[in-house]
Design an enzyme around this catalytic site. Structure first.
Site, short mmCIF file in Angstrom:
data_model
loop_
_atom_site.label_atom_id
_atom_site.label_comp_id
_atom_site.label_asym_id
_atom_site.label_seq_id
_atom_site.Cartn_x
_atom_site.Cartn_y
_atom_site.Cartn_z
N ASN A 204 -18.57 15.43 31.21
CA ASN A 204 -18.21 16.52 30.31
C ASN A 204 -19.32 16.86 29.32
O ASN A 204 -19.18 17.79 28.52
CB ASN A 204 -16.92 16.20 29.54
CG ASN A 204 -17.07 14.94 28.70
OD1 ASN A 204 -18.15 14.37 28.59
ND2 ASN A 204 -15.98 14.52 28.10
N ASP B 255 -21.63 16.58 14.48
CA ASP B 255 -20.45 17.33 14.91
C ASP B 255 -20.20 18.47 13.92
O ASP B 255 -19.24 18.45 13.15
CB ASP B 255 -19.25 16.39 14.98
CG ASP B 255 -17.97 17.09 15.42
OD1 ASP B 255 -18.08 18.14 16.09
OD2 ASP B 255 -16.89 16.59 15.08
N LEU C 120 0.82 -1.21 0.00
CA LEU C 120 0.00 0.00 0.00
C LEU C 120 0.85 1.26 0.00
O LEU C 120 0.43 2.30 -0.48
CB LEU C 120 -0.93 0.01 1.22
CG LEU C 120 -2.02 -1.07 1.23
CD1 LEU C 120 -2.78 -1.02 2.55
CD2 LEU C 120 -2.98 -0.87 0.06
N GLY C 121 2.05 1.19 0.56
CA GLY C 121 2.91 2.37 0.59
C GLY C 121 3.94 2.26 1.68
O GLY C 121 4.09 1.23 2.34
N GLY D 86 5.75 4.36 5.08
CA GLY D 86 5.61 5.45 6.05
C GLY D 86 6.97 5.86 6.55
O GLY D 86 8.00 5.31 6.15
N ASP E 87 4.20 16.08 9.84
CA ASP E 87 4.49 15.66 8.47
C ASP E 87 3.24 15.75 7.60
O ASP E 87 2.91 14.82 6.87
CB ASP E 87 5.04 14.22 8.48
CG ASP E 87 5.72 13.85 7.16
OD1 ASP E 87 6.13 14.77 6.43
OD2 ASP E 87 5.82 12.65 6.85
N LYS F 156 1.18 -2.63 9.12
CA LYS F 156 2.46 -1.91 9.15
C LYS F 156 3.41 -2.64 10.10
O LYS F 156 3.05 -2.90 11.25
CB LYS F 156 2.25 -0.47 9.63
CG LYS F 156 3.50 0.39 9.60
CD LYS F 156 3.15 1.84 9.95
CE LYS F 156 4.35 2.76 9.82
NZ LYS F 156 3.99 4.17 10.08
N ASP G 193 -8.22 -15.76 29.89
CA ASP G 193 -8.09 -17.16 30.29
C ASP G 193 -6.87 -17.78 29.63
O ASP G 193 -6.96 -18.64 28.76
CB ASP G 193 -9.36 -17.92 29.89
CG ASP G 193 -9.34 -19.38 30.33
OD1 ASP G 193 -8.56 -19.71 31.24
OD2 ASP G 193 -10.09 -20.18 29.76
N GLY H 195 8.00 2.64 8.62
CA GLY H 195 7.85 1.28 8.13
C GLY H 195 6.92 1.21 6.94
O GLY H 195 6.23 2.17 6.61
#
Length: 673
Positions: A521, A484, A183-184, A186, A295, A206, A554, A189
């Site tokens: 909260n 949100d 996939l690519g 980083g 980054d 990863k 367990d 890694g």
């Protein structure tokens, strides 16, 4: 005849693979299409093996495979060919792509049958096996690193999503890697495609070798586990092995923004607003939660899928750093996106806002604002903040867009917009937002039921929820984002109640039950919202997760766990003495454990079990209690299920009684008489 194993370090871009091509027939006789393709399971290390009968020459190559045949991208270098030797046994070759100076060989000679087996068994035709290299057997290579135990996370997250590999729990038991599907890469890694063996769902894996800086590894995992936002890639599980960590993340099926931009060349202003709003929502969430990404660039944002309006998600926390009272000093990131203060080596989280300004400029212009003839000149332009809006390219871009960029590309970080200030900038605030999403009635029911659950279950479900598949989560994420409206990553109960009231008129009732979900909260997190959706829609999956958690506790496979184990695993959520009192034993069966998670929260205002049952009437708990109680009375002590039902009812009574005593003590300052 010898077995030759190749291990070559090589970073590639998505769609590329590494192969070995050489003079022997097994290596394709210098024909690219017939060369040996290597496996990327331990990316960036590619592995493969062949049987050879005679010496041969070879080289590594990078290729693409758009259809059936390999297509050459490039050979590894101009140096003379590498060589294979033939021995009786196993030859292990380690190289770096294009680096002729790096070469490591290990030779393991096979044992003969006579030497390996007693004389009395010489007639047995069992084949001999090559020995493992000595490094694989050394105590140092096998000792557990202990990285995960030093990571600070909620107890429920530790129990559900962090796994120390053992004989009974290993990565290979749960996942398989897809050879060659990269996939690519980083900062810390490579990322390859994997599959959950149980569900069949694709994931991104990863691999982080433990010879890296362990503090950086811990920071990356810590930061990504803490991120709980629709526009941030979810870290599902982490497996720790003696020599590596495996991060299991959601697989995003769309391209990264760099690839998408390369095909489109530039975006319209409307497109750019939508992209920047999503990116900024993720950045602001990181900053509010004490994390600087460091980054930000097009390559570190991926589309969830290939659809036109796919959600954008932030990836790769390999350079992320905690925001504290001290400025950061190490220069890192990508030059074109780096803030002036990063180049000087003294900066704060506002460096991310400069990078966001660069990214926005690229989306609207097609080029970076600071591009010199070489790195030295680019460095100087960044330090001076010299850029311009070329008339031929910016004539049709709004003044608000230019103002947004200008307030981010301020050389003085104190004059630069913060993430919170950027979210209310007119360029983002006045544009058309996402289409209105009707609140799903089922999600409302899930929130109500979830809010009535006990604290332990809410914590466990919130930890499990991010592990749901992309397909399951997508529609729930749309609902969350609709609620949100400010992109904070939290839903205010007051906002939710108002929106629900507009659709159902249940504002008073909903307000009361949602307060339990939100806690003190008065906000609902993304994971809690997903947990409520999971609670309502996937009860069977929930049961499987409970079973998996019980099996993790367990460790001796006795079918029992001690109350001490449960209390330690869920530290701070379970009262040890109360747990033992409720179940009347120091060991819990799976039924006991499930009841611990499923028993309802008992408000202290309740005056009787009838009200306790009535409160949970729509959750199915009340019905099961009534049926089980009847069974208990009819069957006496001969039916194990009936005995369990009676224990559950008694536990509920004890909860109610303790709650009532607490209430009387709070009111009178002493226990009621």
């Amino acid at each position: 005849m010898a077995t030759v194993c190749f291990e070559v370090e090589c970073t590639t871009v998505p769609g590329e693979l590494v192969a070995v091509c050489g003079s022997s027939e097994a290596l394709g006789s210098w024909t690219v299409e017939k060369s040996l393709q290597l496996d990327a399971s331990d990316y960036p290390v590619w592995k493969g093996r062949i049987l050879v009968e005679q010496p041969a020459e070879f080289k590594y190559l990078i290729a693409k495979k758009p259809e059936q045949n390999l297509q050459l991208v490039r050979w590894e270098g101009d140096f003379k060919n590498r060589t294979l030797e033939t021995i009786q046994g196993q030859q292990l070759l380690r190289h770096r792509f294009g680096d002729a100076s790096y070469e490591s060989k290990e030779i393991v000679v096979e044992e003969t049958a006579a030497a390996a087996r007693p004389a009395a068994l010489d007639g047995d035709a069992s084949p001999t096996r090559p020995q493992l290299p000595a490094a694989a057997l050394s105590p140092v290579g096998r000792q557990a690193s202990g990285i995960l135990k030093d990571i600070t996370v909620d107890p429920a997250v530790r129990l559900t999503r962090l796994v120390r590999a053992s004989s009974t729990t290993s990565f290979e038991d749960s996942y398989e890697l897809r050879a060659g599907e990269i996939l690519g890469t980083g900062m810390s890694g490579g990322v390859v495609v994997g599959k959950n063996k149980k569900t069949g769902a694709e994931v991104a894996i990863k691999t982080l070798p433990l010879n890296m800086n362990k503090e950086h590894i811990k920071a990356e995992i810590q930061h990504q586990l803490a991120m709980d936002h629709p526009n941030i890639c979810r870290l599902l599980e982490v497996y720790e092995e003696p020599t590596r960590l495996l991060l299991v993340m959601e697989k995003l099926n769309g391209p990264d923004l760099f690839d998408a931009f390369s095909k489109k060349r530039r975006y319209t202003e409307t497109d750019a607003v939508d992209i920047v709003r999503q990116i900024l929502s993720a950045v602001a969430y990181c900053h509010r939660n004490g994390v600087c990404h460091r980054d930000l660039k097009l390559e570190n944002f991926c589309l969830e899928d290939d659809s036109e309006n796919a959600r954008i998600k932030m990836i790769d926390f390999g350079l992320a750093h905690s925001i504290d009272d001290f400025p950061m000093t190490d220069s890192c990131g990508t030059l074109y996106y780096a803030a002036p203060e990063v180049l000087r080596g003294n900066y704060t989280e506002r460096c991310d806002m400069w990078s966001l300004g660069i990214l926005t400029y690229i989306l609207l212009d097609g080029r970076a604002p600071f591009m010199g003839r070489n790195d030295r000149q680019t460095y100087r332009l960044i330090l001076q903040g010299e850029y311009r809006f070329a008339e031929e390219r910016w004539a049709h871009v709004s003044a608000n867009a230019k103002d947004f960029i200008s307030k981010l590309l301020q050389v003085d970080p104190q004059q630069r917009m913060t993430a919170e200030e950027a979210t209310v900038h007119p360029w983002l605030a006045t544009s058309e937002g996402a289409p209105s999403v009707e609140l799903d009635r089922g999600i409302l029911d899930g929130l109500k039921a979830f809010s009535r659950s006990n604290e332990v279950k809410r914590a466990v479900l919130s930890a499990i929820a991010p592990m749901a598949s992309v397909e399951q989560v997508r529609k729930w994420a749309d609902q969350f984002e609709a609620l949100d409206e400010n992109g904070t990553g939290q839903i205010k109960v007051s906002d939710l109640v108002e929106k629900v009231a507009q659709q159902s008129g249940e504002d008073v009732h909903v307000a009361e039950v949602l307060k339990l979900t939100a806690g003190t909260n008065q906000e609902i997190s993304y994971s809690a919202f997903l947990a409520a959706c999971l609670f309502h829609h996937h009860s069977s999956a929930e049961e499987e997760q409970f079973r998996a958690l019980f099996e993790r506790l367990d460790k001796e496979k006795k079918g029992k766990v001690t109350v001490e184990q449960v209390s330690k695993a869920l530290d701070g959520l379970v009262d040890l003495d109360g747990l033992e009192s409720d179940f009347g034993a120091r060991e819990l069966s799976f039924t006991d454990f499930r009841w611990l998670l499923q028993r309802p929260l008992t408000p202290s205002s309740l005056v009787g079990l009838r009200q306790l049952l009535g409160l949970y009437e729509d959750s199915g708990i009340a019905k099961s209690w009534r049926v089980d109680t009847v069974r208990a009375k009819m069957a006496g002590e001969t039916d194990e299920g009936a005995i369990e039902a009676a224990r559950r009812e008694n536990a509920a009574w004890r909860q109610w009684h303790r709650a009532r005593l607490r209430e009387e003590k709070d009111e009178d300052g002493k226990l009621g008489q």
